[in-house]
Each structure stands twice: as C-alpha cells, then as structure tokens.
Scaffold this motif. Sequence first.
Motif, short mmCIF file in Angstrom:
data_model
loop_
_atom_site.label_atom_id
_atom_site.label_comp_id
_atom_site.label_asym_id
_atom_site.label_seq_id
_atom_site.Cartn_x
_atom_site.Cartn_y
_atom_site.Cartn_z
N VAL A 1 0.85 -1.19 0.00
CA VAL A 1 0.00 0.00 0.00
C VAL A 1 0.89 1.24 0.00
N ASN A 2 0.53 2.23 -0.84
CA ASN A 2 1.34 3.45 -0.90
C ASN A 2 1.37 4.20 0.44
N ASP A 3 0.23 4.21 1.16
CA ASP A 3 0.16 4.87 2.47
C ASP A 3 -1.01 4.26 3.22
N SER A 4 -0.73 3.63 4.34
CA SER A 4 -1.79 2.90 5.05
C SER A 4 -2.61 3.79 5.98
N VAL A 5 -2.18 5.04 6.18
CA VAL A 5 -2.94 6.00 6.99
C VAL A 5 -3.03 7.29 6.20
N GLN A 6 -4.25 7.69 5.84
CA GLN A 6 -4.45 8.88 5.03
C GLN A 6 -5.64 9.66 5.57
N CYS A 7 -5.60 10.96 5.31
CA CYS A 7 -6.74 11.80 5.66
C CYS A 7 -7.83 11.63 4.62
N LEU A 8 -9.05 11.84 5.08
CA LEU A 8 -10.18 11.63 4.20
C LEU A 8 -10.09 12.51 2.95
N ARG A 9 -9.76 13.80 3.20
CA ARG A 9 -9.70 14.71 2.07
C ARG A 9 -8.47 14.39 1.22
N GLY A 10 -8.74 14.11 -0.03
CA GLY A 10 -7.64 13.86 -0.96
C GLY A 10 -7.02 12.48 -0.87
N TYR B 1 -8.07 3.36 -5.19
CA TYR B 1 -9.40 3.78 -4.75
C TYR B 1 -9.28 4.97 -3.79
N SER B 2 -10.28 5.84 -3.87
CA SER B 2 -10.39 6.97 -2.94
C SER B 2 -11.64 6.76 -2.11
N TYR B 3 -11.48 6.66 -0.82
CA TYR B 3 -12.60 6.38 0.08
C TYR B 3 -13.38 7.66 0.38
N LEU B 4 -14.68 7.52 0.54
CA LEU B 4 -15.56 8.65 0.76
C LEU B 4 -15.86 8.89 2.22
N THR B 5 -15.55 7.87 3.03
CA THR B 5 -15.84 7.98 4.46
C THR B 5 -14.61 7.59 5.25
N PRO B 6 -14.48 8.15 6.44
CA PRO B 6 -13.33 7.76 7.27
C PRO B 6 -13.58 6.39 7.90
N GLY B 7 -12.52 5.83 8.45
CA GLY B 7 -12.65 4.56 9.16
C GLY B 7 -11.55 3.58 8.78
N ILE B 8 -11.64 2.40 9.38
CA ILE B 8 -10.72 1.30 9.08
C ILE B 8 -11.26 0.56 7.87
N LYS B 9 -10.44 0.40 6.85
CA LYS B 9 -10.88 -0.18 5.59
C LYS B 9 -10.12 -1.49 5.32
N PRO B 10 -10.77 -2.64 5.62
CA PRO B 10 -10.12 -3.93 5.31
C PRO B 10 -10.31 -4.31 3.84
N ILE B 11 -9.32 -4.94 3.26
CA ILE B 11 -9.40 -5.41 1.88
C ILE B 11 -8.65 -6.74 1.77
N SER B 12 -9.14 -7.59 0.90
CA SER B 12 -8.52 -8.91 0.72
C SER B 12 -8.16 -9.10 -0.75
N LEU B 13 -7.07 -9.84 -0.97
CA LEU B 13 -6.65 -10.21 -2.32
C LEU B 13 -6.52 -11.72 -2.39
N ILE B 14 -7.25 -12.34 -3.31
CA ILE B 14 -7.14 -13.78 -3.54
C ILE B 14 -6.50 -13.99 -4.91
N THR C 1 -5.23 -6.92 4.32
CA THR C 1 -4.60 -5.74 4.91
C THR C 1 -5.70 -4.72 5.25
N THR C 2 -5.35 -3.79 6.09
CA THR C 2 -6.29 -2.71 6.44
C THR C 2 -5.58 -1.38 6.32
N ILE C 3 -6.32 -0.37 5.98
CA ILE C 3 -5.80 1.00 5.99
C ILE C 3 -6.75 1.87 6.82
N ARG C 4 -6.23 2.99 7.22
CA ARG C 4 -7.05 3.90 8.06
C ARG C 4 -7.25 5.21 7.32
N ILE C 5 -8.51 5.59 7.22
CA ILE C 5 -8.85 6.90 6.66
C ILE C 5 -9.28 7.79 7.82
N LYS C 6 -8.49 8.82 8.08
CA LYS C 6 -8.75 9.70 9.23
C LYS C 6 -9.78 10.77 8.85
#
Length: 372
Positions: free
Chosen positions: A268-277, A312-325, A338-343
């Motif tokens: 992941v390019n950055d696992s913790v990002q602010c909601l805006r942008g 992907y750009s998330y529209l809401t903050p929170g913990i975002k889990p994603i899976s790859l098979i 993996t999970t990322i956090r949108i602040k």
Amino acid sequence: QLFYIVPNPTAAFVTNQSQQCLDSNQVIYTNTSYSRLGSLTYKWNFGDGVMDSTLNPDHRFINHGNFYTQLIAESSFGCKDTFQSQIFIYPMPTANFTLRDTSLCQLGNNFEVENNSTIDSTDLFFYWNWGDDETNQTKEPNHTYVSHGSYAIQLLVKSEHGCSDSIEHNVEVNPMPVANFDINDPDQCVNNQHFRFKNTSSIVYGDLTNVNWEIESNTYNNPDSINYFFVADGTYAVSLFITSDKNCKDTLDKQVFIYPKPKIEISVNDSVQCLRGNNVEYVAKSKDNLGLTTFHWIYQDTLISTKTTYEYSYLTPGIKPISLIVTSVDNCADTSNTTIRIKPMPDPTFQELEEFYCIYDGIHRLDYCQPI
C-alpha cells in the motif's frame, strides 16, 4: 529176418514274436513238427525251468534275458528229433522323477525336474510332455508355463528295444494378483488437498491376503483405502504391495504431485491517510516465482477488481479492510489481507461572540450583566 527202418520225425516250431518286452511278453508257439510214420508226442523246455507237453503252448517269462526254447518231438516208434530257438525278453525301464516345486506363481515360474528313471542294462530315451502342448526329449529339462492353471507332467521312458514305462505328476501354476489403486485426484495444492487412495487390486482366482501401502516411508497394513495429507509440496511416490493366498506378489507405484501455495502480499502506498484527498494504491506483490493467473480484490464481500493493482479513494473515514485472492498456474490459491485507516477531517466551524455576557462565578449568578 526183416528189419524196418522207421523215419525220424522232424521237430520244428515258430513263434508269434521272438523279441518281446518283459511286462507284456506272451510267446505263442506254433508247432510245425511232422512225422511220416506214426504219431508224435512233445516235450517243451522254455529255458527258464518251465516245461510243457501240449501241442501249441504259449508262455510268459517272468524275468528278462535270452532264453533257448527246446522242443523234442518223439514218434510212436520212439524216434526223436530236437529243435530249439532263442527268445529275447528285454528288461523294462522304470520311469521316475521328482520335482523341486509342485506349486509356483505364474510370474517367473520354472519347474525343475530330477530324472530318477532306471533300467538294468540298456540305454534310455526320454519323452517329456508338459501338459501345455510343449514337449522335450532331454534327460532333465526345466519348463516354464505361460499361463496359470493345473498341468500334468508326463515322462515316458523307452529302452533301445522299445520297452517303455511312464509316470505323471501334477503341478499348479498360480495366477498373479494384479495390483491397482485409484486416486481421487493425483494433482492437488498443498494448502487445499484431500488425497484418497482406494485399492482396486484383483486376482483371477484365490484370495488377496495382504495389502500394504507405503507413502513417504510410512507403511500401512491391509487397509482398503487411505486418506493422506502431505505436509510439503513436491512429487511423491505411492506404492501398493499385494500378496495372494499362494504367496504370489505384485507391486504398483503411482506418483502424485503436490503443487506449492503461491505467496502473495499487498503493498500500500500509504496505510494512513486523511479523508480529504485520499488515494490508496494497492499493489499485489508475489513472494515467489510461481506464475499467477487471477487476482480478485475483495472489499465488503464484493469483488471490486481483477487486476494486479487497485486504486481507490474512500468517501468515508474509518478502518478499511481489503482482501486479495490470487490463483497460480497450478490453480492453487493464496489470500492476503490488509487494512488502511482513513482519518476524519477536523471541524473548523466556531460560534460568534455575543455583545453582552452575564457574569457567573460558578457559584453565584449576578442579577446584572455587563459588557465583557
């Protein structure tokens, strides 16, 4: 005084056969004696201590050898003549042989004989019949049968005079068991395997008394089927050993292939990002050299992409889990999570100040207000 000269009789005889084998000899004498005057009487000496006085006797010799049969013909005038002839009674051979084995398995069978036939004085000739349309004329041959079954081995021995004897022994050629087993699937993934080996061995007749498996140096006795789990990927031999009730054996080896599990991780390019942008870039990173054929990105139980990367750009903050098979060229799968956090963004709003505020000291409320 007158004298009358009486003629002598002539003694003679012929036989049915002057050379005979001992076991079936029967010499028939035909008396051909004659006299020109008077009647004749006969004295037979067969040369073996037996006498006879009949006209045409027959005689059976109880021992082999050369015998002179003598006939004395005597006329009624007392005149005599003698005739003799040689009779040859040949010895009988005794056929006899033993077998090293009387029961062998079809595969590699080789019946060995020991010829113990005898005769008193002459040479012997041997005629073997193996009971399978094969023959042999050597003294002590070996024989291999092509097919299973019961066979009668016959030995006929003959002397140089044609006297013969025979003997017979039975042998059994036991059928071979045929080892075989089924595999539910010979190619499986190390992380998703369920091997089942089922014995399907057979035999034409008889019973299979022993069934032994060998897998990875492990031995299993007499199971009809086996469930097995291989710890590591690779190529493995599965061996089946079977034995019949006649101790005939067969073996079968089959190979199974355990494909390795692909190893994948999500970058992941950055696992913790602010909601805006926010702009999250997910990249599938293979940790081995296995070729990967499918990529399934899963978010909230929904397939969202089948590419090697996902952005992907998330529209809401929170913990975002994603899976790859992912799936390898051998159709083996691996899953990475993996999970990322949108602040959330801070709230910059504020309340405007009033023109007047009442003083409140926390204890007493004043009944008047004054400008601040």
